[in-house]
Design a protein around this motif. Structure first.
Motif, PDB file in Angstrom:
ATOM      1  N   UNK A 143       0.582  -1.278  -0.328  1.00 45.80           N
ATOM      2  CA  UNK A 143       0.031  -0.202   0.160  1.00 45.80           C
ATOM      3  C   UNK A 143       0.380   1.332  -0.181  1.00 45.80           C
ATOM      4  N   UNK A 144       2.286   1.391   1.192  1.00 47.88           N
ATOM      5  CA  UNK A 144       2.550   2.250   0.957  1.00 47.88           C
ATOM      6  C   UNK A 144       3.171   2.295  -0.648  1.00 47.88           C
ATOM      7  N   UNK A 145       4.026   1.566  -1.655  1.00 47.70           N
ATOM      8  CA  UNK A 145       4.427   1.790  -2.744  1.00 47.70           C
ATOM      9  C   UNK A 145       2.973   2.535  -3.634  1.00 47.70           C
ATOM     10  N   UNK A 146       1.398   1.814  -3.312  1.00 47.84           N
ATOM     11  CA  UNK A 146       0.694   2.508  -4.070  1.00 47.84           C
ATOM     12  C   UNK A 146       0.486   4.028  -4.145  1.00 47.84           C
ATOM     13  N   UNK A 147       0.253   4.194  -2.830  1.00 45.68           N
ATOM     14  CA  UNK A 147       0.355   5.587  -2.436  1.00 45.68           C
ATOM     15  C   UNK A 147       1.106   6.765  -3.132  1.00 45.68           C
ATOM     16  N   UNK A 148       2.001   6.220  -2.982  1.00 44.65           N
ATOM     17  CA  UNK A 148       3.246   7.101  -3.469  1.00 44.65           C
ATOM     18  C   UNK A 148       3.048   7.252  -5.190  1.00 44.65           C
ATOM     19  N   UNK A 149       3.051   6.323  -5.844  1.00 49.80           N
ATOM     20  CA  UNK A 149       2.339   6.215  -7.388  1.00 49.80           C
ATOM     21  C   UNK A 149       1.227   7.504  -7.672  1.00 49.80           C
ATOM     22  N   UNK A 150       0.383   6.835  -7.007  1.00 52.77           N
ATOM     23  CA  UNK A 150      -1.158   7.655  -6.371  1.00 52.77           C
ATOM     24  C   UNK A 150      -0.859   9.296  -6.247  1.00 52.77           C
ATOM     25  N   UNK A 151       0.586   9.646  -5.582  1.00 55.24           N
ATOM     26  CA  UNK A 151       0.302  10.842  -5.842  1.00 55.24           C
ATOM     27  C   UNK A 151       0.648  12.159  -7.099  1.00 55.24           C
ATOM     28  N   UNK A 152       0.654  10.498  -8.200  1.00 58.48           N
ATOM     29  CA  UNK A 152       1.057  11.627 -10.128  1.00 58.48           C
ATOM     30  C   UNK A 152       0.011  11.479 -10.696  1.00 58.48           C
ATOM     31  N   UNK A 153      -1.408  10.632 -10.008  1.00 58.40           N
ATOM     32  CA  UNK A 153      -2.636  10.685 -11.049  1.00 58.40           C
ATOM     33  C   UNK A 153      -3.645  12.157 -10.675  1.00 58.40           C
ATOM     34  N   UNK A 154      -3.164  12.522  -9.890  1.00 51.61           N
ATOM     35  CA  UNK A 154      -3.818  13.874  -9.564  1.00 51.61           C
ATOM     36  C   UNK A 154      -4.758  14.440 -10.901  1.00 51.61           C
ATOM     37  N   UNK A 155      -6.180  14.251 -10.920  1.00 52.46           N
ATOM     38  CA  UNK A 155      -7.104  14.644 -12.121  1.00 52.46           C
ATOM     39  C   UNK A 155      -7.396  13.724 -12.958  1.00 52.46           C
ATOM     40  N   UNK A 156      -6.893  12.354 -12.768  1.00 48.48           N
ATOM     41  CA  UNK A 156      -6.811  10.950 -13.968  1.00 48.48           C
ATOM     42  C   UNK A 156      -8.464  10.653 -12.885  1.00 48.48           C
ATOM     43  N   UNK A 157      -8.105   9.754 -14.496  1.00 42.93           N
ATOM     44  CA  UNK A 157      -9.690   8.379 -14.422  1.00 42.93           C
ATOM     45  C   UNK A 157      -8.741   7.224 -13.444  1.00 42.93           C
ATOM     46  N   UNK A 158      -9.222   7.009 -12.786  1.00 38.20           N
ATOM     47  CA  UNK A 158      -8.543   5.552 -11.832  1.00 38.20           C
ATOM     48  C   UNK A 158      -9.869   4.186 -11.840  1.00 38.20           C
ATOM     49  N   UNK A 159      -9.694   3.021 -12.268  1.00 35.62           N
ATOM     50  CA  UNK A 159     -10.530   2.441 -12.170  1.00 35.62           C
ATOM     51  C   UNK A 159     -10.082   1.003 -11.088  1.00 35.62           C
ATOM     52  N   UNK A 160     -10.508   0.737 -10.499  1.00 33.60           N
ATOM     53  CA  UNK A 160      -9.996  -0.408  -8.815  1.00 33.60           C
ATOM     54  C   UNK A 160     -10.616  -1.312  -9.864  1.00 33.60           C
ATOM     55  N   UNK A 161     -10.617  -2.754 -10.032  1.00 32.12           N
ATOM     56  CA  UNK A 161     -10.565  -4.919  -9.692  1.00 32.12           C
ATOM     57  C   UNK A 161     -10.579  -4.857  -8.776  1.00 32.12           C
TER      58      UNK A 161
END
Length: 575
Positions: A222-240
């Motif tokens: 989860x810590x790695x995902x949190x760091x990656x998500x910092x670059x997803x501002x304004x993007x559309x994200x799906x969760x499987x």
């Protein structure tokens, strides 16, 4: 330099050699003696820790010398990656403090989980997995310092993955990926969920993302995902996935990006993705657990009802696949009828619900995703009367230890095992539900316009120039990121990490059936392709689903399966 020391020095860790001398069961009137022996434990998360705690209680009264080597390259031995203390505090257990019953071994100074903590604990709150990881590591340190202390046994942690396990004489040879080898009398595999080959859908998405400016990501760490998500501002994200892991992902995309929840709802930081679209095959969020202990107590079976269920469950495991369901249902019916009596629910209604559940597990909820989420919140808060399914699920949750004791200590036929496992897995939508607070957070994110469940139910997904197009009920949405929050099924054929594929090719590790995982005896001993026991080579955990049940519970790591394995080791090594 001896290979063990060489492996540890090469891994950059100091070698702690600890003397141990525990406690063992033996036949009345007989002194137990153990020959000189070597034991390897491959993987050292909670299940490996539970196994060694159980073994420490049985190692006594021997003049032999025993060496235990633990192979695990991870930085948190005893906790493993799922309970790593480095994981974010927002990743929660799905067990409230009041229900955590991981009993420490005799003589432990650590105590129970709530006793170990240095602050007052709200019994109704749900602790973080990182907090549990710190507790497990304290248990490990105590085991090494006190449980394994006297002359006779040495215990070492080797920070190296295992590449291969092969028969050698009456025992086994273990080769680490560094090339070092050693012989052992006993080998225990406690690998959790090893890396698996991606399914066809995910493999296609990975390949497509590599050709486009799109991304795929895993829910954990989860810590790695949190760091990656910092670059997803304004993007559309799906969760499987729409299960427990999805709540951790949602917090990583929102709370971890600076947002906050309060009684008024969710307050965005502006650093979140523009839109988050969770989806699953059925689009049904799991039902939260009852919020308060007083309400939860409504679903408690009586001691007489539990004793009756124990007998029925034992009979069901020994029965054929056609007879087993009715034995379980007959034990559940009177308990659910008693709980729902104030609502005047007829026994025939409960019987009908159970009949459908046995024939098509996990499919009875037909509400649209948003209504299902709201209804689950109302049920867990006690704002509406309990439904038949919700009541059954909570009773089943409270009988998990009894269920495991009946199933795991016996050899069900593959056909019976399949029916019983499917029933248990289907009821997880109730029995393994998230905290009520997590469901309310999801609703708050929907109300804030960040999360959209419009595509939650098995959307059609096609590759696009931007990433992927989700389509459902005449609507479409573009996403450029997909996060996988689905735990792989324990399918042996999809496991890619050593040493399992090689054990399969040797015929030493085989599936109970095409629908189930590894064939093992009640003490964890593997059964070879021809059905014979593979003496001294054992496996505990979810990769044995079908031979055992309810394996995804932390409590199972410290329960009777660990005890049976430890006693089996003592019995095989005793002279």
């Amino acid at each position: 330099m001896p290979f063990l020391l060489r492996d540890i020095v090469a891994g950059g860790l100091s070698l702690a050699v600890v003397r141990l001398y525990g406690r063992a069961k033996h036949m009345p009137g007989r002194e137990m003696q153990i020959k000189t022996a070597r034991i390897a434990v491959i993987g050292f998360g909670p299940r490996g820790l539970g196994a060694l705690e159980a073994l420490s209680q049985r190692l006594t009264g021997t003049d032999g010398r025993i060496q235990i080597d633990i192979y695990d390259p991870g930085p948190h031995p005893g906790a493993g990656p799922n309970f790593a203390p480095s994981e974010p505090a927002y990743c929660l257990l799905n067990i409230p403090n009041r229900d955590i019953a991981i009993r420490p071994p005799k003589g432990s100074r650590v105590g129970h989980f709530t006793e170990w903590q240095d602050r007052a604990v709200d019994p109704d709150s749900f602790p973080s997995r990182a907090e549990m990881g710190r507790y497990l590591m304290a248990r490990r340190e105590d085991l090494f310092a006190r449980g394994f202390t006297k002359t006779g046994v040495t215990c070492r942690v080797i920070p190296a993955p295992v590449a291969r396990i092969t028969p050698e004489g009456a025992g086994w040879r273990v080769q680490s990926e560094s090339g070092a080898e050693a012989p052992y009398d006993e080998v225990l595999l406690t690998l959790g969920q090893p890396p698996a080959e991606p399914d066809a859908q995910w493999a296609d998405w990975q390949e497509h993302a590599g050709r486009r400016e799109a991304e795929v990501a895993q829910a954990y760490p989860a810590a790695k995902l949190r760091a990656r998500a910092a670059a997803w501002q304004s993007k559309h994200v799906a969760i499987r996935g729409l299960g427990l892991s999805t709540y951790d992902v949602l917090r990583g995309l929102t709370l971890a990006q600076g947002g906050r929840f309060d009684a008024a709802g969710y307050h965005a930081s502006g650093r979140e993705p523009c839109r988050i679209l969770p989806f699953s095959l059925n689009g049904q969020p799991p039902f939260p657990k009852p919020q308060a202990a007083a309400f939860d107590a409504l679903f408690n079976p009586t001691s007489e009802e539990t004793a009756g269920f124990s007998k029925a469950a034992t009979a069901a495991v020994n029965a054929g696949p056609e007879a087993a369901p009715s034995l379980i249902s007959d034990a559940l019916l009177p308990v659910v009828a008693r709980i729902l009596a104030p609502q005047n629910v007829r026994v025939t209604e409960i019987a009908d619900w159970l009949e459908v559940e046995w024939s098509d597990p996990g499919t009875q909820e037909q509400l649209p995703p948003m209504k299902a989420l709201r209804h689950g919140i109302e049920l867990a808060a006690g704002e509406v009367a309990p439904s038949i399914g919700y009541t059954l699920g909570q009773v089943w949750r409270k009988w998990q230890d009894t269920w495991r004791a009946a199933f795991n200590s016996r050899d069900a036929s593959p056909q019976t095992a399949k029916r019983l496992i499917d029933f248990d897995e289907g009821l997880k939508r109730y029995s393994y539900g998230p905290p009520l607070a997590s469901a309310r957070e999801l609703l708050a994110l929907i109300d804030a316009g960040l999360v959209d469940l419009s595509f939650a139910t098995n959307p059609e997904i096609t590759n696009s120039a931007q990433g992927w197009t989700l389509q459902a009920q005449g609507h479409a949405a573009e996403v450029s990121v997909i996060v996988d929050a689905v735990l792989p099924a324990p399918n042996l054929s999809s496991i890619s990490a050593p040493p399992l594929p090689d054990l399969i090719s040797q015929g030493l590790l085989s599936s109970l059936s095409s629908d189930l995982a590894a064939a093992t005896a009640p003490d964890g001993t593997l059964r070879a392709r021809d059905g014979r026991p593979v003496t001294g080579l054992c496996l505990l955990g979810r990769l044995a689903l079908g031979s055992v049940t309810a394996v995804d519970s932390l409590h199972d790591c410290f329960g009777q399966s660990a005890d049976r394995w430890a006693q089996g080791v003592i019995d095989r090594l005793s002279v």
